[in-house]
Design a protein around this motif. Structure first.
Motif, PDB file in Angstrom:
ATOM      1  N   SER A  47       0.837  -1.201   0.000  1.00  0.00           N
ATOM      2  CA  SER A  47       0.000   0.000   0.000  1.00  0.00           C
ATOM      3  C   SER A  47       0.870   1.249   0.000  1.00  0.00           C
ATOM      4  CB  SER A  47      -0.943   0.004   1.201  1.00  0.00           C
ATOM      5  OG  SER A  47      -0.198   0.152   2.389  1.00  0.00           O
ATOM      6  N   ASP A  48       2.070   1.125   0.564  1.00  0.00           N
ATOM      7  CA  ASP A  48       2.972   2.273   0.634  1.00  0.00           C
ATOM      8  C   ASP A  48       3.701   2.503  -0.699  1.00  0.00           C
ATOM      9  OD1 ASP A  48       3.976   4.327   2.318  1.00  0.00           O
ATOM     10  OD2 ASP A  48       5.889   3.253   2.521  1.00  0.00           O
ATOM     11  N   ARG A  49       3.812   1.458  -1.507  1.00  0.00           N
ATOM     12  CA  ARG A  49       4.517   1.548  -2.796  1.00  0.00           C
ATOM     13  C   ARG A  49       3.565   1.080  -3.904  1.00  0.00           C
ATOM     14  NH1 ARG A  49      10.092   0.809  -2.652  1.00  0.00           N
ATOM     15  NH2 ARG A  49       9.959   1.627  -4.771  1.00  0.00           N
ATOM     16  N   PRO A  50       2.574   1.907  -4.220  1.00  0.00           N
ATOM     17  CA  PRO A  50       1.496   1.429  -5.112  1.00  0.00           C
ATOM     18  C   PRO A  50       1.973   0.938  -6.481  1.00  0.00           C
ATOM     19  CG  PRO A  50       0.923   3.531  -4.103  1.00  0.00           C
ATOM     20  CD  PRO A  50       2.351   3.279  -3.762  1.00  0.00           C
ATOM     21  N   ILE A  51       3.011   1.572  -7.038  1.00  0.00           N
ATOM     22  CA  ILE A  51       3.456   1.117  -8.363  1.00  0.00           C
ATOM     23  C   ILE A  51       4.144  -0.240  -8.252  1.00  0.00           C
ATOM     24  CG2 ILE A  51       5.039   1.612 -10.271  1.00  0.00           C
ATOM     25  CD1 ILE A  51       3.735   4.079 -10.618  1.00  0.00           C
ATOM     26  N   VAL A  52       4.949  -0.422  -7.205  1.00  0.00           N
ATOM     27  CA  VAL A  52       5.563  -1.729  -6.978  1.00  0.00           C
ATOM     28  C   VAL A  52       4.461  -2.774  -6.831  1.00  0.00           C
ATOM     29  CG1 VAL A  52       6.986  -3.112  -5.423  1.00  0.00           C
ATOM     30  CG2 VAL A  52       7.611  -0.749  -5.879  1.00  0.00           C
ATOM     31  N   ALA A  53       3.406  -2.420  -6.100  1.00  0.00           N
ATOM     32  CA  ALA A  53       2.288  -3.351  -5.898  1.00  0.00           C
ATOM     33  C   ALA A  53       1.715  -3.796  -7.245  1.00  0.00           C
ATOM     34  CB  ALA A  53       1.213  -2.705  -5.038  1.00  0.00           C
ATOM     35  N   THR A  54       1.504  -2.851  -8.142  1.00  0.00           N
ATOM     36  CA  THR A  54       0.964  -3.220  -9.455  1.00  0.00           C
ATOM     37  C   THR A  54       1.903  -4.193 -10.166  1.00  0.00           C
ATOM     38  OG1 THR A  54      -0.062  -1.041  -9.606  1.00  0.00           O
ATOM     39  CG2 THR A  54       0.067  -2.327 -11.636  1.00  0.00           C
ATOM     40  N   TYR A  55       3.208  -3.913 -10.130  1.00  0.00           N
ATOM     41  CA  TYR A  55       4.167  -4.821 -10.774  1.00  0.00           C
ATOM     42  C   TYR A  55       4.182  -6.189 -10.109  1.00  0.00           C
ATOM     43  CZ  TYR A  55       6.227  -0.777 -13.206  1.00  0.00           C
ATOM     44  OH  TYR A  55       6.431   0.319 -13.994  1.00  0.00           O
ATOM     45  N   ARG A  56       3.814  -6.252  -8.816  1.00  0.00           N
ATOM     46  CA  ARG A  56       3.820  -7.519  -8.085  1.00  0.00           C
ATOM     47  C   ARG A  56       2.446  -8.200  -8.111  1.00  0.00           C
ATOM     48  NH1 ARG A  56       8.508  -6.645  -8.415  1.00  0.00           N
ATOM     49  NH2 ARG A  56      10.064  -6.461  -6.771  1.00  0.00           N
ATOM     50  N   ASP A  57       1.579  -7.734  -8.995  1.00  0.00           N
ATOM     51  CA  ASP A  57       0.245  -8.337  -9.119  1.00  0.00           C
ATOM     52  C   ASP A  57      -0.644  -8.143  -7.900  1.00  0.00           C
ATOM     53  OD1 ASP A  57       0.256  -9.098 -11.692  1.00  0.00           O
ATOM     54  OD2 ASP A  57       0.713 -11.208 -11.340  1.00  0.00           O
ATOM     55  N   MET A 618       3.111 -18.879  -9.255  1.00  0.00           N
ATOM     56  CA  MET A 618       3.862 -17.652  -9.015  1.00  0.00           C
ATOM     57  C   MET A 618       3.250 -16.464  -9.749  1.00  0.00           C
ATOM     58  SD  MET A 618       6.634 -18.044  -7.151  1.00  0.00           S
ATOM     59  CE  MET A 618       7.628 -16.708  -7.811  1.00  0.00           C
ATOM     60  N   ALA A 619       3.413 -15.327  -9.151  1.00  0.00           N
ATOM     61  CA  ALA A 619       2.940 -14.114  -9.797  1.00  0.00           C
ATOM     62  C   ALA A 619       3.862 -13.758 -10.953  1.00  0.00           C
ATOM     63  CB  ALA A 619       2.927 -12.991  -8.789  1.00  0.00           C
ATOM     64  N   ARG A 620       3.321 -12.993 -11.869  1.00  0.00           N
ATOM     65  CA  ARG A 620       4.056 -12.710 -13.090  1.00  0.00           C
ATOM     66  C   ARG A 620       5.238 -11.775 -12.885  1.00  0.00           C
ATOM     67  NH1 ARG A 620       1.166  -9.896 -17.236  1.00  0.00           N
ATOM     68  NH2 ARG A 620      -0.130  -9.144 -15.556  1.00  0.00           N
ATOM     69  N   HIS A 621       5.100 -10.886 -11.908  1.00  0.00           N
ATOM     70  CA  HIS A 621       6.094  -9.818 -11.874  1.00  0.00           C
ATOM     71  C   HIS A 621       7.158  -9.969 -10.803  1.00  0.00           C
ATOM     72  CE1 HIS A 621       4.177  -7.624 -15.031  1.00  0.00           C
ATOM     73  NE2 HIS A 621       3.019  -7.867 -14.459  1.00  0.00           N
ATOM     74  N   VAL A 622       7.275 -11.196 -10.278  1.00  0.00           N
ATOM     75  CA  VAL A 622       8.305 -11.436  -9.289  1.00  0.00           C
ATOM     76  C   VAL A 622       9.670 -11.114  -9.896  1.00  0.00           C
ATOM     77  CG1 VAL A 622       9.347 -13.186  -7.833  1.00  0.00           C
ATOM     78  CG2 VAL A 622       6.917 -13.240  -8.282  1.00  0.00           C
ATOM     79  N   TRP A 623      10.503 -10.504  -9.134  1.00  0.00           N
ATOM     80  CA  TRP A 623      11.879 -10.253  -9.544  1.00  0.00           C
ATOM     81  C   TRP A 623      12.013  -9.309 -10.728  1.00  0.00           C
ATOM     82  CZ3 TRP A 623      15.214 -10.610  -6.158  1.00  0.00           C
ATOM     83  CH2 TRP A 623      15.073 -11.565  -5.164  1.00  0.00           C
ATOM     84  N   VAL A 624      10.960  -8.538 -10.919  1.00  0.00           N
ATOM     85  CA  VAL A 624      11.049  -7.539 -11.960  1.00  0.00           C
ATOM     86  C   VAL A 624      12.163  -6.556 -11.618  1.00  0.00           C
ATOM     87  CG1 VAL A 624       9.426  -5.882 -11.009  1.00  0.00           C
ATOM     88  CG2 VAL A 624       9.583  -6.154 -13.466  1.00  0.00           C
ATOM     89  N   VAL A 625      12.623  -6.620 -10.357  1.00  0.00           N
ATOM     90  CA  VAL A 625      13.702  -5.743  -9.904  1.00  0.00           C
ATOM     91  C   VAL A 625      14.915  -5.788 -10.829  1.00  0.00           C
ATOM     92  CG1 VAL A 625      14.463  -7.544  -8.306  1.00  0.00           C
ATOM     93  CG2 VAL A 625      15.306  -5.244  -8.034  1.00  0.00           C
ATOM     94  N   MET A 626      15.242  -6.960 -11.315  1.00  0.00           N
ATOM     95  CA  MET A 626      16.429  -7.051 -12.161  1.00  0.00           C
ATOM     96  C   MET A 626      16.225  -6.235 -13.430  1.00  0.00           C
ATOM     97  SD  MET A 626      18.106  -9.012 -10.243  1.00  0.00           S
ATOM     98  CE  MET A 626      19.533  -9.162 -11.302  1.00  0.00           C
ATOM     99  N   VAL A 627      15.035  -6.331 -13.960  1.00  0.00           N
ATOM    100  CA  VAL A 627      14.741  -5.620 -15.191  1.00  0.00           C
ATOM    101  C   VAL A 627      14.731  -4.129 -14.922  1.00  0.00           C
ATOM    102  CG1 VAL A 627      13.222  -5.601 -17.159  1.00  0.00           C
ATOM    103  CG2 VAL A 627      13.079  -7.450 -15.517  1.00  0.00           C
ATOM    104  N   ILE A 628      14.120  -3.767 -13.791  1.00  0.00           N
ATOM    105  CA  ILE A 628      14.011  -2.357 -13.490  1.00  0.00           C
ATOM    106  C   ILE A 628      15.383  -1.746 -13.332  1.00  0.00           C
ATOM    107  CG2 ILE A 628      13.299  -0.739 -11.721  1.00  0.00           C
ATOM    108  CD1 ILE A 628      10.743  -2.014 -11.598  1.00  0.00           C
ATOM    109  N   LEU A 629      16.240  -2.432 -12.568  1.00  0.00           N
ATOM    110  CA  LEU A 629      17.583  -1.911 -12.391  1.00  0.00           C
ATOM    111  C   LEU A 629      18.226  -1.677 -13.740  1.00  0.00           C
ATOM    112  CD1 LEU A 629      19.219  -3.724  -9.387  1.00  0.00           C
ATOM    113  CD2 LEU A 629      18.948  -1.287  -9.751  1.00  0.00           C
TER     114      LEU A 629
END
Ligand SMILES: *[C@@H]1O[C@H](CO)[C@@H](O)[C@H](O)[C@H]1NC(C)=O
Ligand SMILES: *[C@@H]1O[C@H](CO)[C@@H](O)[C@H](O)[C@H]1NC(C)=O
Ligand SMILES: *[C@@H]1O[C@H](CO)[C@@H](O)[C@H](O)[C@H]1NC(C)=O
Ligand SMILES: *[C@@H]1O[C@H](CO)[C@@H](O)[C@H](O)[C@H]1NC(C)=O
Ligand SMILES: *[C@@H]1O[C@H](CO)[C@@H](O)[C@H](O)[C@H]1NC(C)=O
Ligand SMILES: *[C@@H]1O[C@H](CO)[C@@H](O)[C@H](O)[C@H]1NC(C)=O
Ligand SMILES: *[C@@H]1O[C@H](CO)[C@@H](O)[C@H](O)[C@H]1NC(C)=O
Ligand SMILES: *[C@@H]1O[C@H](CO)[C@@H](O)[C@H](O)[C@H]1NC(C)=O
Ligand SMILES: *[C@@H]1O[C@H](CO)[C@@H](O)[C@H](O)[C@H]1NC(C)=O
Ligand SMILES: *[C@@H]1O[C@H](CO)[C@@H](O)[C@H](O)[C@H]1NC(C)=O
Ligand SMILES: *[C@@H]1O[C@H](CO)[C@@H](O)[C@H](O)[C@H]1NC(C)=O
Length: 638
Positions: A47-57, A618-629
């Motif tokens: 809830s504190d990081r709404p865009i991250v939440a969307t990426y994490r499904d 698994m959710a689709r956007h797990v580990w999107v961190v690598m891509v984002i970086l």
């Protein structure tokens, strides 16, 4: 003797079973308290990081943006304190064994964040620099947010309409930075004008923000009749967002740039040296002083130069390391002919060379597919993004194939080992299939300006492993000649040099020119890359230390295990201990290895057991961190 031992064994077993019964009775309570707690933690973070939440499904906050106001620092700190108090209330001895590590990691998340609170008014006050900021997020959002329903488009429009508020919050923070004399250096900010200018369009339909309203909308299942209206309102919202961005750009040029800090070193700020050491702790998850890191760096550079010198002598080359690589780089016989040749080579390395050797060092490998694809933009030499845990979507090794005739053939193997196997793909496959709760599996990623007032993401483990994988290449016997070995050392020495120059500039008054010269002396990089590297270290104090320190820690633990177990040491067991619990901080990794050694062979992973997690969805956007970086990064963040 035998008789007695058996009896004692039985006695112990009885006591053990009784203890188990006791543990199990209260374990239910403690473990369910913990489960409730980490689920509350996860809900709060999303809830504190709404865009991250969307990426994490997590789709409850799809029309919201994060709040960037000064008062939120205290609100968040209080929430973390509250959760931490609840955690401390759980009796660790009552937990199920499998929950111990979740407890440790939640504790680490909360206590690291709370320890970062005193440093909230430093780099956090400048949430934009040449490596990270809204100028990079624009295209990332347009390309990666979900756009299939009408609601997705409506939510996106609401988010665009909130951009003026967000940019105005940014300006308030940055004015605070100016007031406190805690601004960034010019080299972190002077590339921004060019980056923002690219977004300055007068026709909103030409903006990257508008991309979803073009093809994406045309291909979506939004009814034909609704599309025109969406486009019109979308266009108005894009116009507003672009204006808001330009306001920020204007502010940076007209106001902020007049107040950038005069010294490159973060230690030139009041409390700056302590801030730097807090960054080191945040990135490394072990306690080390700048001086300790610096000294390790000097020793490592020395050692690696020694390794290189041996090969150069063997090849009758008389010059310096940088002269050696200059010679190879300008020799066309060492470069590729076409983009396709590069891709073919990477695929050959993965499937025909490395894959076959892995069973000698790994067991229970999650069998998740990996593919090699060309990067769509001219970014770093390579990046990795994870697939789905059920194998329905492959892990992807993205290769930069933009300049074949400048791509040398002797660093492709080391890059494959790092990004693909046994580096990021293998490690993150273990992580994704490990049975871990949401707060670990869908960990939030951080913008680069936040640390150390941020929830940790264990870069030293993730990148430490990938660098360790580069070194494993030697034991696996996959480096085909001395040139490839030199390529490996050239990658390794860059990471070692970072320990020297990052600490040099931020804690020991090194100048930017000294740091540039140091990298010119010892690395194979071109001057242009070196300058971007150095400006990256100036901008992100401590970030680039994680790679080498993480690798050294893994080697240290391996040496310890080899010594303790002697003949019984099995490299496959060691790798299982390091990988099977998923991504952890280095101090927890150390405990895992110590526990294994203390109770050997009782806790030894059993090679014949099937891999866990096969049924997990698994959710689709797990580990999107690598891509984002990778996506937000102008330089090579590897
Ligand atoms: C800790 O546990 C006690 C006893 O159950 C309870 O009274 C107290 O409110 C708890 N504290 C927190 C912070 O949860
Ligand atoms: C910032 O620096 C200026 C000029 O050196 C000084 O006058 C001012 O007191 C400093 N402000 C703070 C908050 O340290
Ligand atoms: C969207 O489509 C319009 C009309 O075809 C085109 O002019 C514009 O360049 C496209 N915008 C983007 C951002 O691709
Ligand atoms: C841009 O800044 C001006 C002046 O501060 C302000 O009036 C305007 O509302 C801002 N526009 C947007 C879209 O944020
Ligand atoms: C954006 O472009 C317009 C038109 O070229 C120009 O007037 C304006 O100054 C630019 N804005 C910024 C912030 O650079
Ligand atoms: C690291 O150092 C800090 C400050 O000196 C100390 O409070 C903390 O307990 C240390 N942590 C570890 C893991 O040694
Ligand atoms: C290499 O260096 C040594 C010592 O500096 C010198 O004597 C020798 O001639 C050099 N060899 C070549 C091939 O340049
Ligand atoms: C790279 O090119 C050199 C020079 O043509 C060649 O000797 C070497 O075998 C090549 N290395 C690989 C791994 O293809
Ligand atoms: C490398 O490729 C580029 C683009 O194809 C070409 O313009 C350039 O001349 C090539 N350079 C060399 C040294 O072959
Ligand atoms: C760095 O320079 C500052 C100001 O010149 C000085 O006060 C400080 O002692 C120096 N620190 C080191 C580690 O040399
Ligand atoms: C770079 O190498 C030269 C020559 O070996 C040496 O004199 C100089 O001190 C080195 N510079 C740095 C920053 O290490």
């Amino acid at each position: 003797m035998e008789e007695r031992r058996t009896k004692e064994g039985r006695m112990n077993l009885t006591v053990y079973i009784m203890a188990l019964v006791l543990i199990c009775r209260c374990a239910g309570d403690a473990s369910s308290d913990l489960a409730k707690l980490h689920s509350d933690f996860f809900t709060w973070r999303m809830s504190d990081r709404p865009i991250v939440a969307t990426y994490r499904d997590v789709h409850k906050y799809d029309d919201q943006l994060e709040a960037f106001t000064l008062d939120m620092f205290d609100v968040r700190k209080r929430r973390a304190d509250e959760l931490s108090a609840r955690l401390k209330n759980i009796t660790v001895a009552d937990l199920k064994k499998s929950d111990m590590i979740n407890y440790r990691i939640l504790d680490d998340q909360l206590s690291t964040y709370i320890a970062g609170y005193p440093w909230r008014m430093y780099q956090y006050l400048t949430p934009v620099n040449f490596l990270d900021g809204p100028q990079h997020e624009a295209s990332y959002m347009a390309e990666n947010l979900p756009f299939s329903t009408r609601g997705d488009f409506e939510n996106y429009i609401v988010r665009l309409q909130k951009m003026p508020e967000k940019m105005s919050q940014y300006m308030t923070l940055m004015r605070k930075a100016i007031q406190l004399n805690r601004t960034n250096h010019l080299v972190s900010m002077n590339r921004l004008k060019g980056q923002f200018d690219k977004l300055n369009v007068s026709d909103p339909t030409q903006s990257v923000f508008y991309l979803p309203f073009n093809n994406t909308l045309a291909k979506s299942n939004v009814p034909e009749g609704d599309r025109h209206g969406l486009r019109q309102r979308g266009s108005a919202a894009v116009e507003l967002a672009v204006q808001a961005y330009m306001n920020l750009s204007h502010f940076i040029q007209q106001e902020y740039l007049h107040h950038t800090r005069p010294n490159i070193g973060i230690s030139s700020l009041d409390g700056g040296l302590e801030f730097y050491e807090a960054c080191i702790r945040w990135y490394l998850s072990v306690n080390m002083t700048a001086q300790e890191v610096h000294d390790i760096g000097l020793r490592e550079v020395d050692r690696i130069v020694g390794n290189m010198q041996k090969i150069m002598t063997k090849q009758n080359f008389n010059g310096s390391v940088s002269e050696y690589f200059n010679m190879l780089r300008t020799d066309p016989s060492f470069t590729f002919k076409s983009a396709n040749d590069i891709l073919k080579e990477y695929r050959h390395q993965i499937h025909d060379i490395i894959q076959k050797t892995l069973p000698t060092m790994f067991v229970n490998m999650p069998d998740l597919p990996i593919v090699v694809r060309p990067m769509s933009y001219d970014g770093p030499v390579g990046t990795y993004s994870t697939g789905a845990a059920d194998g329905s979507r492959p892990g992807i090794f993205w290769a930069n194939v933009f300049r074949p005739n400048k791509t040398v053939n002797f660093t492709t193997m080391v890059l494959t080992l790092h990004e693909a196997i046994p580096g990021h793909h293998l490690q993150l496959s273990y992580s994704m299939t490990a049975n871990t709760p949401n707060f670990r599996r869908k960990m939030e990623y951080n913008n680069l300006f936040r640390p150390p007032f941020a929830f940790p993401e264990y870069l030293s483990y993730i990148e430490g492993w990938a660098l360790y994988a580069e070194s494993l290449g030697e034991e696996l016997g996959v480096y085909r000649d001395d040139y490839e070995l030199m390529g490996r050392y050239s990658f390794e020495i860059l990471r070692a040099c970072r320990l020297v120059v990052d600490t040099g500039m931020h804690a020991m008054n090194w100048s930017r020119d000294e740091a540039i010269q140091y990298l010119r002396n010892y690395t194979a990089e071109s001057l242009n890359n070196i300058i971007i590297e150095i400006d990256r270290y100036i901008t992100l104090p401590g970030q680039a230390l994680a790679y080498k320190i993480g690798e050294i820690k893994i080697w240290e633990l391996r040496r310890k295990a080899e010594e303790k177990l002697g003949d019984k040491f099995d490299i496959r067991e060691f790798h299982s201990v390091v990988l099977e619990s998923g991504t952890v901080p280095l101090n927890v990794l150390e405990d895992l290895v110590n526990d294994w050694l203390d109770t050997y062979p009782v806790t030894t992973p059993r090679p014949e057991s099937p891999i866990c997690g096969g049924t997990q969805v698994m959710a689709r956007h797990v580990w999107v961190v690598m891509v984002i970086l990778a996506a937000v990064t102008a330089s090579r963040l590897y």
